[in-house]
Enzyme design. Structure first.
Site, PDB file in Angstrom:
ATOM      1  N   CYS A 157     -42.868 -31.323 -12.718  1.00  0.00           N
ATOM      2  CA  CYS A 157     -43.016 -31.261 -14.183  1.00  0.00           C
ATOM      3  C   CYS A 157     -43.543 -32.562 -14.780  1.00  0.00           C
ATOM      4  O   CYS A 157     -44.084 -32.564 -15.883  1.00  0.00           O
ATOM      5  CB  CYS A 157     -41.673 -30.977 -14.840  1.00  0.00           C
ATOM      6  SG  CYS A 157     -40.816 -29.622 -14.104  1.00  0.00           S
TER       7      CYS A 157
HETATM    8  N1  CO8 Z   1     -33.769 -10.120 -18.250  1.00  0.00           N
HETATM    9  C1  CO8 Z   1     -32.517  -9.745 -18.679  1.00  0.00           C
HETATM   10  N2  CO8 Z   1     -31.423 -10.454 -18.409  1.00  0.00           N
HETATM   11  C2  CO8 Z   1     -31.547 -11.578 -17.687  1.00  0.00           C
HETATM   12  C3  CO8 Z   1     -32.807 -12.026 -17.222  1.00  0.00           C
HETATM   13  C4  CO8 Z   1     -33.948 -11.237 -17.519  1.00  0.00           C
HETATM   14  N3  CO8 Z   1     -35.197 -11.587 -17.114  1.00  0.00           N
HETATM   15  N4  CO8 Z   1     -32.629 -13.179 -16.545  1.00  0.00           N
HETATM   16  C5  CO8 Z   1     -31.317 -13.450 -16.590  1.00  0.00           C
HETATM   17  N5  CO8 Z   1     -30.646 -12.481 -17.265  1.00  0.00           N
HETATM   18  C6  CO8 Z   1     -29.198 -12.375 -17.512  1.00  0.00           C
HETATM   19  C7  CO8 Z   1     -28.383 -13.140 -16.489  1.00  0.00           C
HETATM   20  O1  CO8 Z   1     -28.167 -12.410 -15.305  1.00  0.00           O
HETATM   21  C8  CO8 Z   1     -27.106 -13.389 -17.250  1.00  0.00           C
HETATM   22  O2  CO8 Z   1     -26.291 -12.247 -17.222  1.00  0.00           O
HETATM   23  P1  CO8 Z   1     -24.700 -12.384 -17.078  1.00  0.00           P
HETATM   24  O3  CO8 Z   1     -24.262 -13.176 -18.278  1.00  0.00           O
HETATM   25  O4  CO8 Z   1     -24.259 -10.960 -17.080  1.00  0.00           O
HETATM   26  O5  CO8 Z   1     -24.476 -13.120 -15.794  1.00  0.00           O
HETATM   27  C9  CO8 Z   1     -27.579 -13.580 -18.667  1.00  0.00           C
HETATM   28  O6  CO8 Z   1     -28.873 -12.947 -18.743  1.00  0.00           O
HETATM   29  C10 CO8 Z   1     -27.700 -15.035 -19.019  1.00  0.00           C
HETATM   30  O7  CO8 Z   1     -28.399 -15.706 -17.946  1.00  0.00           O
HETATM   31  P2  CO8 Z   1     -28.608 -17.229 -17.912  1.00  0.00           P
HETATM   32  O8  CO8 Z   1     -27.326 -17.929 -18.253  1.00  0.00           O
HETATM   33  O9  CO8 Z   1     -29.298 -17.608 -16.625  1.00  0.00           O
HETATM   34  O10 CO8 Z   1     -29.645 -17.351 -19.104  1.00  0.00           O
HETATM   35  P3  CO8 Z   1     -30.040 -18.619 -19.904  1.00  0.00           P
HETATM   36  O11 CO8 Z   1     -29.700 -18.394 -21.315  1.00  0.00           O
HETATM   37  O12 CO8 Z   1     -29.596 -19.874 -19.243  1.00  0.00           O
HETATM   38  O13 CO8 Z   1     -31.630 -18.580 -19.766  1.00  0.00           O
HETATM   39  C11 CO8 Z   1     -33.342 -19.737 -18.547  1.00  0.00           C
HETATM   40  C12 CO8 Z   1     -32.243 -18.682 -18.513  1.00  0.00           C
HETATM   41  C13 CO8 Z   1     -34.390 -19.280 -19.526  1.00  0.00           C
HETATM   42  C14 CO8 Z   1     -33.939 -19.848 -17.148  1.00  0.00           C
HETATM   43  C15 CO8 Z   1     -32.731 -21.070 -19.017  1.00  0.00           C
HETATM   44  O14 CO8 Z   1     -31.593 -21.386 -18.293  1.00  0.00           O
HETATM   45  C16 CO8 Z   1     -33.684 -22.240 -18.876  1.00  0.00           C
HETATM   46  O15 CO8 Z   1     -34.795 -22.218 -19.328  1.00  0.00           O
HETATM   47  N6  CO8 Z   1     -33.213 -23.338 -18.291  1.00  0.00           N
HETATM   48  C17 CO8 Z   1     -34.008 -24.516 -18.110  1.00  0.00           C
HETATM   49  C18 CO8 Z   1     -34.964 -24.234 -17.066  1.00  0.00           C
HETATM   50  C19 CO8 Z   1     -35.991 -25.285 -16.886  1.00  0.00           C
HETATM   51  O16 CO8 Z   1     -36.402 -26.035 -17.734  1.00  0.00           O
HETATM   52  N7  CO8 Z   1     -36.459 -25.309 -15.688  1.00  0.00           N
HETATM   53  C20 CO8 Z   1     -37.439 -26.230 -15.345  1.00  0.00           C
HETATM   54  C21 CO8 Z   1     -38.440 -25.475 -14.709  1.00  0.00           C
HETATM   55  S1  CO8 Z   1     -39.170 -26.457 -13.514  1.00  0.00           S
HETATM   56  C22 CO8 Z   1     -40.589 -27.045 -14.115  1.00  0.00           C
HETATM   57  O17 CO8 Z   1     -40.752 -27.122 -15.292  1.00  0.00           O
HETATM   58  C23 CO8 Z   1     -41.711 -27.345 -13.142  1.00  0.00           C
HETATM   59  C24 CO8 Z   1     -41.354 -27.001 -11.726  1.00  0.00           C
HETATM   60  C25 CO8 Z   1     -42.586 -27.029 -10.863  1.00  0.00           C
HETATM   61  C26 CO8 Z   1     -43.536 -25.908 -11.154  1.00  0.00           C
HETATM   62  C27 CO8 Z   1     -43.192 -24.614 -10.542  1.00  0.00           C
HETATM   63  C28 CO8 Z   1     -44.351 -23.640 -10.580  1.00  0.00           C
HETATM   64  C29 CO8 Z   1     -44.006 -22.275 -10.052  1.00  0.00           C
END
Ligand code: CO8
Length: 374
Positions: A157
């Protein structure tokens, strides 16, 4: 001769294809339903876990993402494939990522009022390169007719900001006259489109910036780089195990752990305070406070992360004018997010206005640049 290093132009190129949340979710849900039907007995016996369904509403609410660009849409929505179909090019042809890089580089050169003769270093910096060697940067250098040298950098990132740091240092030290920093973020081949929790996160894009000495800058929008700041802290919470050693490990080189995977909640909780503290310390170095910053070009991973970070910095929600959001249309584009935000939202700033570019994510890695409009 002053000692100033400047950003004198930026370029942004996106592929012609985009995929909405609805299209992506329809394909994923059809795939998951088919998987569950085909594995009904194993799911019943508990030896296979059923695939949960995805939802466009969840994606928008949890991330702010509405759509993403995809280098090749073919294959991504095909439930019997679930990955882009990118035809292999011959060794004599320009590689896909070099082409993406050149598309953005040309726009950055044009914005900076520069030609190939004004550049002597090319840095291609992104989350993945499609091959190890020869460096993509050298292929780009050759295609653009640039004399000098080029190299590739991988910092996930923070690849774009960390490469800008290197450019800043080279111009300051007098070892380069013009540096082209390019971020061809071809993320889609690393996305696990079969994973409900991460299938929506990434998009493909290419960005570029020209960094040079203030004395040679002639473009309309020139930003002094006042300083840079970087920090890294090891974390397994965002990881891809894809790599050449898989061949010797006798494991599937494309298994789920070889693609992007993360502990999204943990990332959210740990990275937001780190990023806010990093930015505050960077500003303190210049005896500035958050209130002095006119524009925040923040990393674009999740709208709620940006909102929390800006609340920690400003004591209130930043307006979209102060901290533009581009991830709604572009999704998370690995290191390119803050550069896209800069590219689309810098021309209205006035001379003397401060702006801050900041990336945060895998590594963990955080990189920032404090700039001021000339
Ligand atoms: N649809 C419906 N429900 C879902 C989905 C979906 N797609 N996904 C998850 N849920 C459900 C979960 O199962 C969970 O259900 P339960 O409560 O029953 O267990 C509920 O929704 C809540 O899930 P989460 O707690 O996981 O949801 P969040 O509110 O945390 O949202 C995110 C998930 C959006 C992933 C959030 O946590 C986030 O964005 N976190 C930060 C992530 C981040 O910044 N990552 C960095 C990425 S890395 C980067 O930027 C570069 C890496 C290198 C490049 C890679 C290229 C491929």
């Amino acid at each position: 001769m002053t000692n100033s290093v400047v950003i004198s132009g930026s370029g942004l190129w996106n592929p012609p294809h985009s995929i909405s949340n609805e299209e992506l979710v329809d394909a994923y849900n059809a795939y998951a339903t088919q998987f569950n039907q085909q594995n009904a007995d194993e799911i019943e016996s508990g030896s296979v876990t059923a695939k949960p369904l995805s939802s466009a509403e969840f994606i928008q609410k949890a991330s702010g993402i509405r759509s993403r660009y995809c280098y090749m849409k073919d294959g991504v929505l095909d439930i019997n494939r679930m990955r882009p179909a990118i035809p292999e090019r011959s060794e004599e042809a320009l590689s896909d990522q070099a082409e993406m890089a050149i598309n953005a580089a040309k726009l950055a050169l044009e914005a900076a009022n520069k030609s190939a003769d004004d550049i002597d270093v090319v840095i291609v910096s992104c989350a993945y390169t499609q091959r190890s060697y020869p460096a993509l940067a050298i292929e780009v250098q050759e295609a653009l007719g640039i004399q000098g040298f080029g190299f590739d950098m991988l910092v996930a990132c923070s690849a774009a900001t960390f490469a800008l740091h290197r450019a800043y240092e080279m111009i300051s030290a007098g070892t380069a006259k013009g540096v082209l920093v390019i971020n061809p973020e071809l993320t889609s081949p690393q996305v696990n489109y079969c994973d409900r929790d991460s299938h929506f996160i990434f998009g493909d894009v290419s960005t570029a910036m020209v960094v040079e000495h203030a004395d040679t800058a002639t473009s309309e929008h020139v930003f002094d780089i006042l300083s840079t700041k970087a920090v890294t802290q090891y974390s397994n919470n965002i990881r891809s195990n894809f790599g050449y050693v898989s061949r010797a490990n006798d494991v599937d080189p494309y298994g789920a752990d070889k693609l992007f995977h993360q502990e999204g909640r943990k990332v959210f909780k740990e990275v937001c305070p780190m990023a806010a503290q990093h930015i505050s310390e960077h500003l303190e170095r210049h005896e500035l406070t958050s209130a002095d910053v006119k524009r925040w070009w923040l990393h674009q991973a999740n709208i709620n992360m940006n909102s929390l970070i800006s609340k920690k910095l400003l004591g209130r929600e930043a307006t979209l004018e102060e901290a533009p959001i581009v991830l709604d249309r572009y999704a998370n584009t690995a290191s390119a997010g803050s550069i896209i935000a800069f590219n689309l939202h810098h021309k209205d700033l006035q001379a003397g206005d401060y702006g801050l570019l900041c990336s945060f994510g895998a590594g963990y890695s955080i990189g920032s640049l404090l700039v001021r409009k000339r």
